[in-house]
Design a protein around this motif. Sequence first.
Motif, PDB file in Angstrom:
ATOM      1  N   UNK A   4      51.198  47.742  49.714  1.00  0.00           N
ATOM      2  CA  UNK A   4      50.372  48.270  48.634  1.00  0.00           C
ATOM      3  C   UNK A   4      50.791  47.744  47.262  1.00  0.00           C
ATOM      4  N   UNK A   5      51.591  46.670  47.238  1.00  0.00           N
ATOM      5  CA  UNK A   5      52.175  46.176  45.993  1.00  0.00           C
ATOM      6  C   UNK A   5      51.194  45.464  45.073  1.00  0.00           C
ATOM      7  N   UNK A   6      50.061  45.065  45.582  1.00  0.00           N
ATOM      8  CA  UNK A   6      49.057  44.401  44.762  1.00  0.00           C
ATOM      9  C   UNK A   6      47.874  45.343  44.560  1.00  0.00           C
ATOM     10  N   UNK A   7      47.352  45.420  43.328  1.00  0.00           N
ATOM     11  CA  UNK A   7      46.192  46.292  43.093  1.00  0.00           C
ATOM     12  C   UNK A   7      44.980  45.909  43.938  1.00  0.00           C
ATOM     13  N   UNK A   8      44.877  44.648  44.305  1.00  0.00           N
ATOM     14  CA  UNK A   8      43.704  44.202  45.053  1.00  0.00           C
ATOM     15  C   UNK A   8      43.945  44.150  46.560  1.00  0.00           C
ATOM     16  N   UNK A   9      45.051  44.699  47.014  1.00  0.00           N
ATOM     17  CA  UNK A   9      45.339  44.691  48.451  1.00  0.00           C
ATOM     18  C   UNK A   9      44.254  45.463  49.191  1.00  0.00           C
ATOM     19  N   UNK A  10      43.721  44.858  50.220  1.00  0.00           N
ATOM     20  CA  UNK A  10      42.779  45.551  51.112  1.00  0.00           C
ATOM     21  C   UNK A  10      43.559  45.804  52.385  1.00  0.00           C
ATOM     22  N   UNK A  60      42.363  44.079  36.736  1.00  0.00           N
ATOM     23  CA  UNK A  60      40.951  43.855  36.406  1.00  0.00           C
ATOM     24  C   UNK A  60      40.171  43.317  37.606  1.00  0.00           C
ATOM     25  N   UNK A  61      40.787  42.403  38.371  1.00  0.00           N
ATOM     26  CA  UNK A  61      40.111  41.859  39.559  1.00  0.00           C
ATOM     27  C   UNK A  61      39.916  42.951  40.620  1.00  0.00           C
ATOM     28  N   UNK A  62      40.931  43.771  40.820  1.00  0.00           N
ATOM     29  CA  UNK A  62      40.829  44.855  41.801  1.00  0.00           C
ATOM     30  C   UNK A  62      39.758  45.856  41.387  1.00  0.00           C
ATOM     31  N   UNK A  63      39.741  46.203  40.112  1.00  0.00           N
ATOM     32  CA  UNK A  63      38.756  47.164  39.607  1.00  0.00           C
ATOM     33  C   UNK A  63      37.350  46.608  39.790  1.00  0.00           C
ATOM     34  N   UNK A  64      37.153  45.343  39.475  1.00  0.00           N
ATOM     35  CA  UNK A  64      35.830  44.727  39.627  1.00  0.00           C
ATOM     36  C   UNK A  64      35.362  44.783  41.077  1.00  0.00           C
ATOM     37  N   UNK A  65      36.265  44.550  41.998  1.00  0.00           N
ATOM     38  CA  UNK A  65      35.917  44.589  43.408  1.00  0.00           C
ATOM     39  C   UNK A  65      35.671  46.022  43.892  1.00  0.00           C
ATOM     40  N   UNK A  66      36.575  46.935  43.558  1.00  0.00           N
ATOM     41  CA  UNK A  66      36.473  48.319  44.039  1.00  0.00           C
ATOM     42  C   UNK A  66      35.301  49.078  43.421  1.00  0.00           C
ATOM     43  N   UNK A 112      47.910  49.345  44.814  1.00  0.00           N
ATOM     44  CA  UNK A 112      46.654  49.431  45.570  1.00  0.00           C
ATOM     45  C   UNK A 112      46.095  50.854  45.527  1.00  0.00           C
ATOM     46  N   UNK A 113      46.966  51.844  45.597  1.00  0.00           N
ATOM     47  CA  UNK A 113      46.541  53.245  45.516  1.00  0.00           C
ATOM     48  C   UNK A 113      46.084  53.558  44.094  1.00  0.00           C
ATOM     49  N   UNK A 114      46.836  53.096  43.112  1.00  0.00           N
ATOM     50  CA  UNK A 114      46.484  53.340  41.704  1.00  0.00           C
ATOM     51  C   UNK A 114      45.111  52.763  41.378  1.00  0.00           C
ATOM     52  N   UNK A 115      44.798  51.600  41.932  1.00  0.00           N
ATOM     53  CA  UNK A 115      43.497  50.977  41.654  1.00  0.00           C
ATOM     54  C   UNK A 115      42.354  51.830  42.204  1.00  0.00           C
ATOM     55  N   UNK A 116      42.523  52.390  43.395  1.00  0.00           N
ATOM     56  CA  UNK A 116      41.471  53.244  43.965  1.00  0.00           C
ATOM     57  C   UNK A 116      41.312  54.501  43.108  1.00  0.00           C
ATOM     58  N   UNK A 117      42.423  55.129  42.731  1.00  0.00           N
ATOM     59  CA  UNK A 117      42.358  56.321  41.877  1.00  0.00           C
ATOM     60  C   UNK A 117      41.699  55.959  40.542  1.00  0.00           C
ATOM     61  N   UNK A 118      42.086  54.826  39.964  1.00  0.00           N
ATOM     62  CA  UNK A 118      41.519  54.399  38.689  1.00  0.00           C
ATOM     63  C   UNK A 118      40.015  54.218  38.749  1.00  0.00           C
ATOM     64  N   UNK A 119      39.530  53.603  39.810  1.00  0.00           N
ATOM     65  CA  UNK A 119      38.081  53.392  39.948  1.00  0.00           C
ATOM     66  C   UNK A 119      37.362  54.722  40.119  1.00  0.00           C
ATOM     67  N   UNK A 137      50.045  41.284  35.784  1.00  0.00           N
ATOM     68  CA  UNK A 137      49.536  42.436  36.517  1.00  0.00           C
ATOM     69  C   UNK A 137      48.182  42.854  35.949  1.00  0.00           C
ATOM     70  N   UNK A 138      47.973  42.670  34.643  1.00  0.00           N
ATOM     71  CA  UNK A 138      46.713  43.100  34.026  1.00  0.00           C
ATOM     72  C   UNK A 138      45.509  42.393  34.644  1.00  0.00           C
ATOM     73  N   UNK A 139      45.625  41.091  34.872  1.00  0.00           N
ATOM     74  CA  UNK A 139      44.493  40.369  35.464  1.00  0.00           C
ATOM     75  C   UNK A 139      44.277  40.796  36.917  1.00  0.00           C
ATOM     76  N   UNK A 140      45.352  41.131  37.620  1.00  0.00           N
ATOM     77  CA  UNK A 140      45.215  41.632  38.990  1.00  0.00           C
ATOM     78  C   UNK A 140      44.502  42.983  39.003  1.00  0.00           C
TER      79      UNK A 140
END
Length: 151
Positions: A38-44, A6-12, A120-127, A1-4
């Motif tokens: 929304x199960x993947x941090x990088x889900x668009x 990081x990839x989502x954060x880099x994109x967002x 996916x929601x957590x990644x947006x909030x994190x960014x 999950x950590x690499x997912x």
Amino acid sequence: MESEIQAAVASLTKADTRRLYADLGAYSRAYAADPTVFASPSARVSIDAEVAGPLDDAIQLGERILRHWNKVLFDLVCGTKEADPEARKVIMSALRLNSPEAMAAAVTGILISVFSVGPAIAAVVGVLFGKVLMPAAGEDLCSFWGERVRR
């Protein structure tokens, strides 16, 4: 999950703040209908306009949701009674790296692991946190953050 994460954060991180707020608002409206999307941090996730509502409404909802998580995470990290020492350590370590991406990844991980927020929601909030909290890098984090929470 950590690499997912990081990839989502880099994109967002490349997205502008308005888009992130709009995504957060729209995602929060659509989440209940199908959380598995929304199960993947990088889900668009493409959101139907009928579900998301007008863009300005989605942005306002996203801003409200970020204010909510801002207070919750502030209490978790900086609160005196129930402060989570591990969460505080993760955020403070990310802050020392002086990187919005590190802050975003730390907050995303905490939201997923401590609060079971959809990745996916957590990644947006994190960014958004990475973009908002990084100015505190040279200050006392809890003091700076407390001022933001009280606004």
